[in-house]
Design a protein around this motif. Structure first.
Motif, PDB file in Angstrom:
ATOM      1  N   ILE A   2       0.831  -1.199   0.000  1.00  0.00           N
ATOM      2  CA  ILE A   2       0.000   0.000   0.000  1.00  0.00           C
ATOM      3  C   ILE A   2       0.866   1.249   0.000  1.00  0.00           C
ATOM      4  O   ILE A   2       0.594   2.240  -0.684  1.00  0.00           O
ATOM      5  CB  ILE A   2      -0.955  -0.016   1.211  1.00  0.00           C
ATOM      6  CG1 ILE A   2      -1.929  -1.195   1.090  1.00  0.00           C
ATOM      7  CG2 ILE A   2      -1.714   1.300   1.307  1.00  0.00           C
ATOM      8  CD1 ILE A   2      -2.879  -1.330   2.246  1.00  0.00           C
ATOM      9  N   GLY A   3       1.967   1.190   0.790  1.00  0.00           N
ATOM     10  CA  GLY A   3       2.877   2.329   0.807  1.00  0.00           C
ATOM     11  C   GLY A   3       3.503   2.576  -0.546  1.00  0.00           C
ATOM     12  O   GLY A   3       3.720   3.725  -0.936  1.00  0.00           O
ATOM     13  N   GLU A   4       3.792   1.490  -1.277  1.00  0.00           N
ATOM     14  CA  GLU A   4       4.367   1.653  -2.614  1.00  0.00           C
ATOM     15  C   GLU A   4       3.381   2.333  -3.548  1.00  0.00           C
ATOM     16  O   GLU A   4       3.735   3.265  -4.281  1.00  0.00           O
ATOM     17  CB  GLU A   4       4.765   0.286  -3.158  1.00  0.00           C
ATOM     18  CG  GLU A   4       5.418   0.340  -4.531  1.00  0.00           C
ATOM     19  CD  GLU A   4       5.745  -1.048  -5.056  1.00  0.00           C
ATOM     20  OE1 GLU A   4       6.460  -1.133  -6.077  1.00  0.00           O
ATOM     21  OE2 GLU A   4       5.276  -2.041  -4.456  1.00  0.00           O
ATOM     22  N   TYR A   5       2.114   1.896  -3.510  1.00  0.00           N
ATOM     23  CA  TYR A   5       1.106   2.503  -4.367  1.00  0.00           C
ATOM     24  C   TYR A   5       0.855   3.963  -3.995  1.00  0.00           C
ATOM     25  O   TYR A   5       0.661   4.826  -4.871  1.00  0.00           O
ATOM     26  CB  TYR A   5      -0.198   1.719  -4.290  1.00  0.00           C
ATOM     27  CG  TYR A   5      -0.132   0.365  -4.939  1.00  0.00           C
ATOM     28  CD1 TYR A   5       0.785   0.093  -5.953  1.00  0.00           C
ATOM     29  CD2 TYR A   5      -0.974  -0.667  -4.540  1.00  0.00           C
ATOM     30  CE1 TYR A   5       0.863  -1.142  -6.552  1.00  0.00           C
ATOM     31  CE2 TYR A   5      -0.915  -1.915  -5.141  1.00  0.00           C
ATOM     32  CZ  TYR A   5       0.008  -2.152  -6.139  1.00  0.00           C
ATOM     33  OH  TYR A   5       0.081  -3.383  -6.733  1.00  0.00           O
ATOM     34  N   SER A   6       0.817   4.241  -2.683  1.00  0.00           N
ATOM     35  CA  SER A   6       0.613   5.631  -2.269  1.00  0.00           C
ATOM     36  C   SER A   6       1.767   6.513  -2.720  1.00  0.00           C
ATOM     37  O   SER A   6       1.573   7.691  -3.058  1.00  0.00           O
ATOM     38  CB  SER A   6       0.449   5.703  -0.751  1.00  0.00           C
ATOM     39  OG  SER A   6       1.636   5.270  -0.092  1.00  0.00           O
ATOM     40  N   GLY A   7       2.977   5.949  -2.756  1.00  0.00           N
ATOM     41  CA  GLY A   7       4.114   6.704  -3.267  1.00  0.00           C
ATOM     42  C   GLY A   7       3.949   7.042  -4.734  1.00  0.00           C
ATOM     43  O   GLY A   7       4.260   8.166  -5.164  1.00  0.00           O
ATOM     44  N   TYR A   8       3.453   6.070  -5.522  1.00  0.00           N
ATOM     45  CA  TYR A   8       3.203   6.341  -6.937  1.00  0.00           C
ATOM     46  C   TYR A   8       2.153   7.444  -7.094  1.00  0.00           C
ATOM     47  O   TYR A   8       2.289   8.346  -7.938  1.00  0.00           O
ATOM     48  CB  TYR A   8       2.718   5.078  -7.642  1.00  0.00           C
ATOM     49  CG  TYR A   8       3.739   3.974  -7.717  1.00  0.00           C
ATOM     50  CD1 TYR A   8       5.097   4.244  -7.798  1.00  0.00           C
ATOM     51  CD2 TYR A   8       3.342   2.635  -7.705  1.00  0.00           C
ATOM     52  CE1 TYR A   8       6.030   3.227  -7.874  1.00  0.00           C
ATOM     53  CE2 TYR A   8       4.266   1.610  -7.786  1.00  0.00           C
ATOM     54  CZ  TYR A   8       5.611   1.908  -7.867  1.00  0.00           C
ATOM     55  OH  TYR A   8       6.531   0.900  -7.937  1.00  0.00           O
ATOM     56  N   LEU A   9       1.073   7.370  -6.300  1.00  0.00           N
ATOM     57  CA  LEU A   9       0.006   8.357  -6.414  1.00  0.00           C
ATOM     58  C   LEU A   9       0.490   9.755  -6.047  1.00  0.00           C
ATOM     59  O   LEU A   9       0.215  10.734  -6.753  1.00  0.00           O
ATOM     60  CB  LEU A   9      -1.173   7.957  -5.521  1.00  0.00           C
ATOM     61  CG  LEU A   9      -1.982   6.742  -5.977  1.00  0.00           C
ATOM     62  CD1 LEU A   9      -2.965   6.325  -4.897  1.00  0.00           C
ATOM     63  CD2 LEU A   9      -2.731   7.054  -7.272  1.00  0.00           C
ATOM     64  N   LEU A  10       1.231   9.845  -4.937  1.00  0.00           N
ATOM     65  CA  LEU A  10       1.708  11.151  -4.506  1.00  0.00           C
ATOM     66  C   LEU A  10       2.744  11.717  -5.466  1.00  0.00           C
ATOM     67  O   LEU A  10       2.844  12.941  -5.625  1.00  0.00           O
ATOM     68  CB  LEU A  10       2.289  11.057  -3.096  1.00  0.00           C
ATOM     69  CG  LEU A  10       1.276  10.754  -1.987  1.00  0.00           C
ATOM     70  CD1 LEU A  10       1.976  10.608  -0.645  1.00  0.00           C
ATOM     71  CD2 LEU A  10       0.214  11.854  -1.911  1.00  0.00           C
ATOM     72  N   ALA A  11       3.509  10.849  -6.133  1.00  0.00           N
ATOM     73  CA  ALA A  11       4.477  11.332  -7.115  1.00  0.00           C
ATOM     74  C   ALA A  11       3.788  12.001  -8.302  1.00  0.00           C
ATOM     75  O   ALA A  11       4.395  12.824  -8.998  1.00  0.00           O
ATOM     76  CB  ALA A  11       5.360  10.186  -7.596  1.00  0.00           C
ATOM     77  N   GLY A  12       2.525  11.652  -8.527  1.00  0.00           N
ATOM     78  CA  GLY A  12       1.785  12.254  -9.631  1.00  0.00           C
ATOM     79  C   GLY A  12       1.100  13.551  -9.282  1.00  0.00           C
ATOM     80  O   GLY A  12       0.417  14.140 -10.144  1.00  0.00           O
ATOM     81  N   LEU A  13       1.278  14.030  -8.040  1.00  0.00           N
ATOM     82  CA  LEU A  13       0.622  15.281  -7.654  1.00  0.00           C
ATOM     83  C   LEU A  13       1.131  16.463  -8.477  1.00  0.00           C
ATOM     84  O   LEU A  13       0.364  17.352  -8.845  1.00  0.00           O
ATOM     85  CB  LEU A  13       0.844  15.547  -6.163  1.00  0.00           C
ATOM     86  CG  LEU A  13       0.015  14.713  -5.190  1.00  0.00           C
ATOM     87  CD1 LEU A  13       0.430  15.017  -3.755  1.00  0.00           C
ATOM     88  CD2 LEU A  13      -1.471  14.980  -5.380  1.00  0.00           C
ATOM     89  N   GLY A  14       2.441  16.488  -8.754  1.00  0.00           N
ATOM     90  CA  GLY A  14       2.986  17.605  -9.514  1.00  0.00           C
ATOM     91  C   GLY A  14       2.429  17.671 -10.919  1.00  0.00           C
ATOM     92  O   GLY A  14       1.942  18.722 -11.368  1.00  0.00           O
ATOM     93  N   GLY A  15       2.489  16.529 -11.635  1.00  0.00           N
ATOM     94  CA  GLY A  15       1.930  16.504 -12.978  1.00  0.00           C
ATOM     95  C   GLY A  15       0.439  16.757 -12.978  1.00  0.00           C
ATOM     96  O   GLY A  15      -0.094  17.453 -13.858  1.00  0.00           O
ATOM     97  N   GLY A  16      -0.272  16.199 -11.977  1.00  0.00           N
ATOM     98  CA  GLY A  16      -1.707  16.445 -11.887  1.00  0.00           C
ATOM     99  C   GLY A  16      -2.036  17.896 -11.625  1.00  0.00           C
ATOM    100  O   GLY A  16      -3.029  18.427 -12.136  1.00  0.00           O
ATOM    101  N   ALA A  17      -1.171  18.567 -10.841  1.00  0.00           N
ATOM    102  CA  ALA A  17      -1.424  19.973 -10.544  1.00  0.00           C
ATOM    103  C   ALA A  17      -1.307  20.838 -11.789  1.00  0.00           C
ATOM    104  O   ALA A  17      -2.118  21.750 -12.005  1.00  0.00           O
ATOM    105  CB  ALA A  17      -0.456  20.448  -9.461  1.00  0.00           C
TER     106      ALA A  17
END
Length: 681
Positions: A2-17
């Motif tokens: 779960i931590g690995e997946y959350s890391g992937y999701l949070l890494a996409g915050l910049g591009g999503g922003a």
């Protein structure tokens, strides 16, 4: 896990922003002006380049060519002064874009707005290429604005700039929502968007509303791209194409909701990051080797675009259909035999007398004209704005290479590859049959990106970056290959083969235009409801036109495969499809002659060769920037293109000659009457 997946999701915050910020700008622009600006990503890209250049040495580079554009303002610029200059430059560019480009097109068809925005995008890309260092991060060092140290968020390490980007976008969303809901300016914007004439009657200026909103939207785009640079880098092409996921987010919000567009943009960025991180990790082994893992993330905006279009269908806010608007004229082909003999004869003489470099340019011109002819069929005759034609050509090109390498004869492989492209075109047409105008342009652009990333980038299909080569074409024992040694390279025999395919395709399109099929297409283009009331099956007509246009695009792809030593995916990037549509519009998008002129204007074609040769290569430096400006000018002042302007000029000359002849006859008659009267006296 779960931590690995959350890391992937949070890494996409910049591009999503940044996707969310661009989506906010698109929604803001559409609510104020009714325009979907395909150049929005390119505008933000230019602002970011200008910011980093000013931050580096204090030079402000204006978006102009041919005249001195560099102004030295400060010796030691700071982050604050650089951001201030970027904001002012963004506001001025937004005002100029609205007043000079989109305001004159507010009553134009959707196609004119698409072409003008594409012209603006091409122009800004060339301005950046000519004036800024565009290397990678390894060769160009830029100082980021936001802190980049990692922080703990929800138990996962994430860089601070990603979180700050999200905060920036959320605050911008709240501010815009409050502005439009609770202020007088917001109420005036909504009134002007709903009914411009009514707004004018109560004292609201739609021009002032559109100007201010365009300036605000451009500022948001510029700041967002500046802030995202340390995360995703800065490139004239890839940064410009961020407009596609931004359009997906804006479409989910109905091109009207800031909140939904922001949430969708953040979600797209996070989902793309999750898919990319999951697919490239070593433990993910179930994905087939032929499927490009890095391209799977591009399926996210494509799926969202298709869902939004199918869900909303005709309800998408396309103002090009609120009132009747003049479409580019589509003249009936006349004197076909005479034109065919003249053009084929002139081209044949050129193939036999040109040197190798000139023959290469002529072959490129003919192949490009064939691709432009497919645009004429689907967009000029039926009014369906398709941005996937080059992707169809790519499918055919790599298919013929695979089939030929498997041992199929030349003609069989070429015909089979062309039919494959036709089938792909029909598949693309099925979900797109419900939409039109700007909505169809967005849908086909998304599908083109999907084909490029998932099919054309497959190592098994195309050979990846290295590309693939096709065996020499042999027909009835005659070698039609293009390559030879020295001055014999770009052999005339291959040029004659391309000329034959182009001639037959033009004759086929001319025949379709003159018979009932062409009349049905023009009826659908003019008014779909009236065409349906007259008994025309609108859906079948659209799908048939897609089939014909993708067949012609497939022929262009096959010829392109045989005209290059190694075919790579770089030949079929989405930006090439945008250029193809733009040049066809410039030539005359509703006529066969327009396709031929588009071929002359194509990159590495005859016009480029002449421009480069006219001044030791210097004149060709500004070819694409000038082409972008020409597209904007033609979209505003001459929607029929170069061929249409030529026809109108001939008509005016003919009328002038007839009037002059009539005046001479009248003067002669008056003189005769006077002579008779004098004789009797």
């Amino acid at each position: 896990m779960i931590g690995e997946y959350s890391g992937y999701l949070l890494a996409g915050l910049g591009g999503g922003a940044v996707v969310a910020a661009l989506a906010l700008g698109l929604v803001l622009t559409n609510r104020a002006t009714g325009v979907i600006n395909f150049a929005f990503g390119a505008i933000g890209m230019y602002i970011a380049f200008a910011y980093f250049q000013f931050r580096d040495n204090g030079d402000l580079i204006l978006p102009v060519i041919g005249i001195p554009s560099r102004i030295h303002l400060l010796a030691t610029p700071t982050v604050f002064t650089a951001l201030l200059v970027a904001v002012l430059l963004s506001a001025l560019l937004g005002a100029a874009t609205y007043w000079l480009v989109f305001r004159p097109l507010r009553r134009a068809p959707a196609l004119a707005s698409v072409v003008a925005s594409l012209g603006l995008m091409l122009y800004l890309q060339e301005v950046v290429r000519l004036n800024f260092p565009t290397g990678s991060a390894a060769t160009v060092v830029r100082l980021g604005v936001l802190p980049e140290q990692p922080v703990r968020f929800l138990g996962t390490a994430v860089t601070a700039n990603r979180l700050l980007l999200v905060i920036f976008v959320v605050l911008a969303t709240l501010a815009l929502t409050a502005l439009f809901r609770f202020t007088r300016f917001g109420l005036q914007t909504r009134a002007a968007a709903g009914n411009k004439k009514g707004a004018l009657l109560i004292g609201i200026s739609p021009d002032r509303i559109g100007l201010i909103n365009s300036m605000v939207a451009t500022v948001i785009a510029g700041i967002a791209v500046i802030l995202i640079e340390p995360i995703s880098g800065l490139d004239p092409i890839t940064t410009s194409l961020l407009v596609l996921p931004a359009l997906a987010a804006a479409l989910l919000g109905g091109l009207s909701s800031f909140t939904v567009a922001t949430c969708a943009g953040l979600g797209i960025g996070m989902m793309q990051s999750l898919i990319l991180g999951y697919t490239v990790r070593p433990s993910t082994s179930w994905i087939p080797d032929w499927l490009p893992r890095t391209g799977l993330q591009q399926a996210v905006p494509v799926i969202i675009v298709l869902i939004a279009l199918i869900w909303r269908g005709d309800a998408l806010p396309d103002r090009a259909y609120l009132v009747d608007k003049r479409l580019p004229s589509s003249p009936t082909p006349n004197h076909v035999t005479l034109w065919t003999v003249a053009l084929v004869g002139a081209t044949s003489v050129a193939l036999l007398n040109f040197d190798a470099l000139q023959r290469q340019a002529l072959i490129v011109t003919m192949v490009s004209a064939l691709l432009a002819l497919s645009v004429v069929v689907i967009t000029g005759y039926v009014g369906q704005i398709s941005l996937a034609q080059l992707a169809f050509a790519g499918v055919a090109g790599f298919t013929v290479i695979n089939l030929a390498n498997d041992g199929l004869p030349f003609l069989v492989a070429a015909l089979a590859a062309t039919l494959v492209a036709t089938v792909v075109g029909v598949i693309v047409a099925l979900p797109a049959a419900r939409v039109r105008g700007m909505s169809l342009a967005i849908a086909t652009l998304a599908m083109a990106v999907a084909l490029e990333q998932l099919v054309l980038s497959s190592n098994a299909f195309s050979g990846g970056v290295a590309g693939r080569s096709v065996p020499r074409p042999v027909l009835f024992g005659v070698d039609f290959g293009i390559s030879a040694r020295g001055a014999d390279n770009f052999r005339p025999i291959f040029g004659f083969f391309v000329l034959g395919v182009l001639t037959l395709s033009c004759l086929m399109v001319a025949n379709l235009r003159r018979n009932r099929t062409g009349l049905r297409w023009l009826a659908v283009r003019s008014n779909e409801r009236a065409a349906a009331a007259a008994g025309i099956n609108v859906g079948r007509s659209k799908i048939g036109a897609f089939a014909v246009s993708s067949f012609i695009a497939g022929l262009a792809g096959v010829l392109l495969a045989y005209s290059t030593s190694t075919l790579s995916t770089n030949s079929f990037m989405v930006i090439g499809a945008l250029v193809a549509l733009a040049l066809t519009y410039l030539g005359g998008i509703a006529s066969i002659g327009g396709a031929l002129i588009a071929g002359l204007l194509a990159q590495a074609g005859i016009f480029t060769l002449l421009a480069n040769g006219g001044a030791d290569g210097q004149a060709g430096t500004y070819v694409f920037a000038m082409s972008g400006l020409a597209l904007i000018v033609m979209a505003i002042f001459a929607p029929d293109g170069i061929t249409g302007a030529f026809r109108q000029g001939l008509q005016r000359l003919r009328r002038a000659l007839l009037q002059s002849r009539s005046r001479r006859r009248a003067l002669a008659a008056d003189s005769a009457v006077s002579s008779v009267a004098a004789h009797h006296d």
